[in-house]
Design an enzyme around this catalytic site. Structure first.
Site, mmCIF file in Angstrom:
data_model
loop_
_atom_site.group_PDB
_atom_site.id
_atom_site.type_symbol
_atom_site.label_atom_id
_atom_site.label_comp_id
_atom_site.label_asym_id
_atom_site.label_seq_id
_atom_site.Cartn_x
_atom_site.Cartn_y
_atom_site.Cartn_z
ATOM 1 N N GLY A 44 55.402 77.062 39.788
ATOM 2 C CA GLY A 44 55.974 76.883 38.622
ATOM 3 C C GLY A 44 54.035 77.204 38.275
ATOM 4 O O GLY A 44 53.835 77.869 36.999
ATOM 5 N N CYS A 45 53.826 76.097 38.728
ATOM 6 C CA CYS A 45 52.380 75.199 38.949
ATOM 7 C C CYS A 45 51.336 76.502 39.186
ATOM 8 O O CYS A 45 50.494 76.581 38.351
ATOM 9 C CB CYS A 45 51.887 73.683 38.693
ATOM 10 S SG CYS A 45 52.846 72.708 38.696
ATOM 11 N N THR A 46 51.662 77.210 40.397
ATOM 12 C CA THR A 46 50.514 78.501 40.861
ATOM 13 C C THR A 46 51.200 79.789 39.513
ATOM 14 O O THR A 46 49.975 79.947 39.422
ATOM 15 C CB THR A 46 51.085 78.324 41.836
ATOM 16 O OG1 THR A 46 50.683 77.474 42.963
ATOM 17 C CG2 THR A 46 50.196 79.610 42.627
ATOM 18 N N ALA A 49 48.884 78.957 36.302
ATOM 19 C CA ALA A 49 47.544 78.541 36.941
ATOM 20 C C ALA A 49 47.241 79.947 36.619
ATOM 21 O O ALA A 49 45.616 80.108 36.844
ATOM 22 C CB ALA A 49 47.407 77.767 37.920
#
Length: 154
Positions: A44-46, A49
């Site tokens: 999710g963070c990738t 970003a």
């Protein structure tokens, strides 16, 4: 601590993965997006970003800087930025001081186990250092576009 729309943004001094020192006062006269995420390199963070990175030229055109903030160490963030080709600042808050000031360091629960972590949140700060908008418990899909639209309208 809880922050609210219209209130002054909590002051901060934080070091990025490249060693730059950023302060809230250093962005006076510009709009600023602080997006808080749990951990560099996770799915999710990738995705989040990549979305902010893809829209960076549009944020730049809207005179809006973007900073991604997590509890990760600067070395991990530098590796994440390099691997993913990110062109905006990442900052790690291992002490959780900034995360707590913005009210995003919170108790979470997974599979019945409680732990402390980052509640995925984005804050848009206006040119005068006041909180223009807050997105809590962010769902990644379409979020960066929504933040961009708010920055452009500000």
């Amino acid at each position: 601590m809880t922050i609210e729309t219209g209130s002054p943004a909590p002051d901060f001094t934080i070091t990025t993965d490249t060693g730059d020192i950023l302060t809230l006062a250093g962005f006076h006269g510009q709009k600023l997006v602080l997006y808080f995420y749990p951990k560099a390199g996770t799915q999710g963070c990738t995705l989040e970003a990549h979305d902010f990175n893809r829209l960076k030229p549009n944020f730049d055109a809207a005179d809006t800087r973007v900073i991604g903030i997590s509890p990760d160490a600067d070395k991990a963030l530098a590796k994440f930025r390099s691997k993913e080709g990110l062109s905006f600042a990442l900052a790690g808050d291992e002490t959780h001081e900034l995360l707590e000031a913005y009210g995003v360091w919170a108790e979470k629960s997974m599979y019945g186990k409680k732990y402390m972590g980052v509640e995925r949140t984005t804050v848009l700060i206006d040119r005068g250092g006041r909180i223009a908008r807050i997105w809590r418990k962010v769902k990644v899909a379409g979020h960066a576009e929504e933040v961009l639209a708010a920055a452009q309208a500000l």
